[in-house]
Design a protein around this motif. Structure first.
Motif, PDB file in Angstrom:
ATOM      1  N   ASP B  82       0.883  -1.149   0.108  1.00 41.90           N
ATOM      2  CA  ASP B  82       0.008  -0.039  -0.030  1.00 41.90           C
ATOM      3  C   ASP B  82       0.872   1.388   0.024  1.00 41.90           C
ATOM      4  N   HIS B  83       2.019   1.235  -0.477  1.00 41.06           N
ATOM      5  CA  HIS B  83       3.028   2.532  -0.421  1.00 41.06           C
ATOM      6  C   HIS B  83       2.127   2.988  -1.666  1.00 41.06           C
ATOM      7  N   PRO B  84       2.184   4.534  -1.476  1.00 43.56           N
ATOM      8  CA  PRO B  84       1.584   5.358  -2.562  1.00 43.56           C
ATOM      9  C   PRO B  84       1.984   4.905  -4.084  1.00 43.56           C
ATOM     10  N   LEU B  85       3.160   4.792  -4.119  1.00 41.39           N
ATOM     11  CA  LEU B  85       3.554   4.351  -5.518  1.00 41.39           C
ATOM     12  C   LEU B  85       3.047   3.081  -6.091  1.00 41.39           C
ATOM     13  N   GLN B  86       2.924   2.429  -5.218  1.00 43.92           N
ATOM     14  CA  GLN B  86       2.116   0.744  -5.512  1.00 43.92           C
ATOM     15  C   GLN B  86       0.601   1.200  -5.817  1.00 43.92           C
ATOM     16  N   ILE B  87      -0.040   1.955  -4.889  1.00 45.85           N
ATOM     17  CA  ILE B  87      -1.534   2.354  -5.191  1.00 45.85           C
ATOM     18  C   ILE B  87      -1.585   2.781  -6.543  1.00 45.85           C
ATOM     19  N   ALA B  88      -0.582   3.948  -6.698  1.00 40.99           N
ATOM     20  CA  ALA B  88      -0.637   4.708  -7.844  1.00 40.99           C
ATOM     21  C   ALA B  88      -0.538   3.493  -9.385  1.00 40.99           C
ATOM     22  N   TRP B  89       0.496   2.811  -9.283  1.00 41.85           N
ATOM     23  CA  TRP B  89       0.409   2.000 -10.268  1.00 41.85           C
ATOM     24  C   TRP B  89      -0.710   1.040 -10.403  1.00 41.85           C
ATOM     25  N   ILE B  90      -1.431   0.814  -9.336  1.00 42.08           N
ATOM     26  CA  ILE B  90      -2.738   0.055  -9.444  1.00 42.08           C
ATOM     27  C   ILE B  90      -3.698   0.543 -10.065  1.00 42.08           C
ATOM     28  N   GLU B  91      -3.958   2.192  -9.685  1.00 39.44           N
ATOM     29  CA  GLU B  91      -4.943   2.872  -9.979  1.00 39.44           C
ATOM     30  C   GLU B  91      -4.831   3.288 -11.354  1.00 39.44           C
TER      31      GLU B  91
END
Lengths: 735, 160
Positions: B82-91
């Protein structure tokens, strides 16, 4: 249509015939209309044993409702393992969040053809996969109807439940699983209408992206087993060469080195070309020990291969008369009567697929088994090659298909799996072979180096009256038959079949013997056919003083052959959409150093037009924006389809602008990414993707985006600067 | 001789040849395979990890040279993905084949630690050492920009 398409289509046809035949004689098994063989179904009929519902090889529903959907086709980033299972889930009325997608092991008896290429997976499997889902849904409904003692017509399926529409009672798929296993199998399941689609055509995230962003997804190169040994390899740099001598002493003395193994050329397609490998207790040690080997090669007959000289020869071969393949009308008369005759020669270089995951595999050969873990586009070919090598039945080779870290056609040809097999057998342990980037680049199956010469006649109104199209390229067929020293008849059929309306046409085929392995590379021959057609059309339009878009429309309209009517209509459709989205009509208002180019190409049953906007300053070409218009019939996953077009632009920019594999003295000169400068993020243009809405059959998108890109780019550069680029890449890197 | 290294907050003895790159120590010794081999020359960025917070190419970094240092790999970037980068990658639905993405994310993590309000050019400059052959650059760029905004505002979202 290229060789690949044909062989893939043939595989599918064979498998369908086999299925139909077998389903006719099968008794008691599940018969549903998918292209998977019936006898393989038998083992899934007794789902009641473990209370799971296994209506066919692709669907497993557990007692708690958890649902597995298998993807038979190989996943290399093109998104098929999301698109097809989502189509199954849609017809099954499954809750996508309850679905886990699994990659199927290599088993064509069970899953039908798994050969993944030719943009064929959606084209061939979309309807069968939907039927698999629909049949399972009808079986679940039948089970529920039996429980409620009502008719199936009073029941409907919705989001993992069957609902009794008379009283709103519900039974979950999990509750119905074991009962449904005894439901009769519908002979012809009813498919949903487009308006009823829940997942098909929508934006779906890849099923595995959560694992990807956490580094949890394992690729071929990531396989770990107890007792695993690690290997590195070097190959003979020249095709057809042999090992003369190898001093292994220094390597064998290195701590951690287990063995140094000579791998002879295994002379069947997709077998090793021969090399020397080190097996060690880790990859690094194997790589270092490899450098200590003193190897002498007998380079053989191809050691004079030089791509600069070869390309010049291809140009000569296309600028002089060659073997006539098809002649219709009277080309000579058309040229004699012409207002203008326009001539141009186009070339293209070898390309390396260079997926980010280099060739890698794990193989464990034991007395009674052989197990493979590898990224592959064709597990059946691995079974065939290893079966032949080990003298075992192909079905006894167990292939676990891993996620591929890119493939682009390279991993259809699994020489790296054959090599790991030799090593495992030799050291009697599971072996992971990882090719270095340098080996990957230098021991490829390259996209064909090529030349084309076109001459066309225009009448006074700018109509194309005659077309002479001469090609020369070493064909993929040379892999299977080294005597094939020029393109095959099928390879050249593209020209006579092209939907441009040209009454007088001649295609000719120049000599081009292969001196390296030629292989399918994403979009295959559509790369250079698309380039020549798209770029030459722009040259003709310029000569005829017409706008390229109107000119193209006219050339298509001149095709009055009813069998081409669909191609004409759909080609014009994507052209119009790309032009509209790119503001083609307003291109006159662009700054002086900017230009808009357009091109269209039909390949792999899909139509794509691209409009490319560039800014040119001297030799510097900056791609600002690309508008891609696509007609692939029904889109399965809108997001995945869009991504394929973005990827086509990136790959197209790499080979249009700079990348080329160069041979000198028979060997590849490029060694790593500094000498094969693929596109990086700082040059990424804005890519906008638009789809034509229609009810045509669904077709694939892995490759069709490449054909129109290079010509649209070349045409844009001409519009901006007046300079024509007729050679791919435009500005090769000096190495 | 007992050199050690901290990887994802756990200490490991370095029991391999000194010249072995960190990449192969991670992959073959610790079986942390999220960090990928791409080129072996620091040209493609697939092997990027954080070395004391800084993006580093592990394929050309001898493990002995980073003894005593702290390494973060993709497996250790966040506890729950749930790092913001991981979330941004998912989104942004960034990955295609996904092979380069761990390196892309780790490189972006190192970059955003030093530049909290990156411009489009800043992102290009920071990320151009990382190759993606599938062609996900347009989405990577958007994801890095999105993550920068979230990280700057201290917003964290749960991954679905």
């Amino acid at each position: 249509m290229n060789l690949f398409n044909e062989s893939t289509a043939q595989l599918i046809n064979e498998s369908r015939r086999r299925f139909l035949k077998q389903s006719g004689v099968a008794a008691g098994g599940l018969v549903i209309g998918v292209v998977i063989p019936q006898h393989a179904m038998a083992k899934f009929t007794q789902g009641a044993e473990d209370a799971t519902f296994n209506p066919n090889a692709f669907i497993h529903i557990a007692e708690n409702g958890d649902t597995l959907i298998y993807c038979g086709r190989c996943e290399m980033g093109q998104g098929i393992s999301t698109a097809l299972p989502a189509a199954v889930a849609d017809e099954l009325e499954a809750d996508w969040s309850r679905v886990t997608v699994l990659q199927a092991d290599g088993n064509e008896e069970k899953f039908g053809s798994q050969a993944t290429g030719g943009s064929a997976s959606i084209r061939t499997m979309y309807i069968p996969m939907r039927e698999a889902g629909a049949a399972a849904k009808e079986m679940l409904i039948a089970a529920a109807a039996k429980v409620w003692a009502t008719s199936a017509a009073n029941c409907k399926a919705d989001n993992h439940f069957v609902i009794n529409t008379l009283n709103q009672q519900k039974l979950s798929y999990g509750e119905l699983a074991s009962l449904a296993a005894n439901s009769p199998v519908p002979a012809k399941p009813v498919l949903k209408t487009k308006a009823q689609f829940k997942y098909i055509g929508k934006d779906l995230a890849r099923h595995n992206q959560g694992d990807i962003v956490q580094g949890k997804l394992t690729y071929g190169v990531d396989t770990k087993l107890p007792g695993l040994k690690y290997a590195a390899i070097t190959h003979c740099p020249v095709l057809g060469g042999k090992l003369k001598s190898c001093d292994k002493s220094a390597a064998l003395k290195m701590a951690g080195v287990l063995d140094v193994v000579e791998i002879p050329r295994f002379d069947i397609p997709f077998g090793s070309i021969g090399g020397v490998a080190v097996v060690a207790d880790n990859t690094w040690t194997a790589q270092q020990a490899l450098k200590l080997l003193k190897i002498e090669w007998d380079l053989g007959a191809n050691q004079s291969y030089d791509t600069n000289a070869y390309k010049a020869m291809l140009v000569k071969n296309v600028e002089n008369p060659a073997e006539v393949m098809v002649e219709r009308g009277d080309v000579q008369k058309a040229f004699t009567d012409a207002a203008h005759v326009v001539k141009a020669t186009y070339t293209g270089g070898h390309l390396s697929h260079s997926p980010m995951e280099p060739n890698a595999s794990v193989v464990w050969v034991q007395k009674d088994s052989c197990e493979v873990w590898a990224a592959t586009q064709s597990p059946a070919d691995i079974q065939k090659v290893l079966g032949q090598y080990l003298k075992r039945e192909p079905k006894d080779i167990l292939v676990h298909v891993t996620m591929a870290g890119g493939a682009f056609g390279r991993k259809f040809k699994c020489d790296y799996v054959h090599e790991a097999t030799v090593l495992s057998q030799k050291v009697n342990a599971p072996v992971q072979l990882t090719w270095s980037r340098e080996e990957d680049m230098r021991t490829g199956y390259y996209h064909s180096i090529n030349a084309q010469h076109i001459e066309a006649s225009l009448d006074k109104s700018g109509n194309v009256t005659g077309w002479m199209h001469r090609i020369a390229f070493p064909p993929i067929a040379s892999l299977f038959n080294p005597a094939q020293g020029k393109a095959t008849k099928d390879d050249v059929a593209e020209i006579a079949n092209h939907p441009f309306g040209i009454a007088n046409l001649r295609s000719e085929n120049g000599d081009a013997p292969a001196h390296t392995r030629i292989g399918w590379y994403r979009a295959v021959y559509a790369i250079f056919y698309g380039f020549a057609y798209g770029a030459f059309a722009d040259e003709l339009a310029h000569q005829a003083k017409q706008d390229t878009l109107s000119f193209l429309n006219k050339v298509y309209d001149n095709n009055k052959d009813p069998k081409d009517a669909e191609k004409v209509r759909r080609s014009k459709g994507v052209l119009a959409l790309a032009a509209k989205q790119a503001n083609w009509d307003k291109r006159g208002a662009l700054p002086k150093n900017q230009g808009l180019g357009i091109a269209v190409h039909y390949s792999f049953n899909t139509y794509v037009a691209m409009a490319v906007l560039v800014e040119v300053n001297g030799d510097d070409i900056k791609v600002l924006e690309v508008n891609a218009a696509v007609d692939c019939g029904q889109v399965l996953n809108l997001d995945g389809a869009t991504a394929q077009m973005e990827g086509a632009v990136v790959m197209g920019m790499s080979y249009s602008l700079r990348t080329e594999i160069v041979f000198k003295n028979g060997a590849v000169v490029n060694s790593n990414f500094h000498q094969y400068p693929v596109l990086r993020i700082n040059e990424m243009p804005v890519v906008k993707v638009h789809f034509v809405e229609n009810d045509e059959k669904a077709t694939g998108l892995g490759e069709p985006g490449l054909g129109p890109f290079a010509p649209a780019l070349s045409n844009a550069v001409f519009a901006a600067s007046g300079k024509r680029y007729r050679d791919l890449p435009f500005t090769p890197l000096a190495i | 001789m007992s050199k050690s290294i901290v990887i994802n907050a756990k200490s490991y003895a370095i029991d391999v040849p000194d010249d072995m790159p960190l990449l192969w120590f991670l992959r073959d010794k610790l079986e942390l395979t999220g960090t990928k081999f791409g080129c072996g020359m620091g040209l493609c960025g697939a092997c990027t990890v954080l070395l004391d917070g800084q993006a580093t190419r592990s394929c050309v970094m001898p493990v002995s040279a980073v003894a005593g240092k702290s390494i973060t790999t993709i497996e250790g970037l966040s506890a729950k993905g749930d790092h913001p980068l991981q979330i941004a990658w998912i989104e942004n639905k960034v990955p295609q084949c996904g092979y380069c993405q761990a390196g892309q994310i780790m490189n972006a993590a190192g970059f955003l630690a030093t530049n909290k309000t990156p411009s489009s050019d800043d992102i290009d400059n920071a990320m151009q050492g990382n190759i993606c052959r599938c062609g996900t650059y347009q989405r990577i760029k958007q994801a890095v920009a999105d993550a920068a905004i979230v990280m700057n505002e201290g917003m964290y979202k749960e991954v679905k």
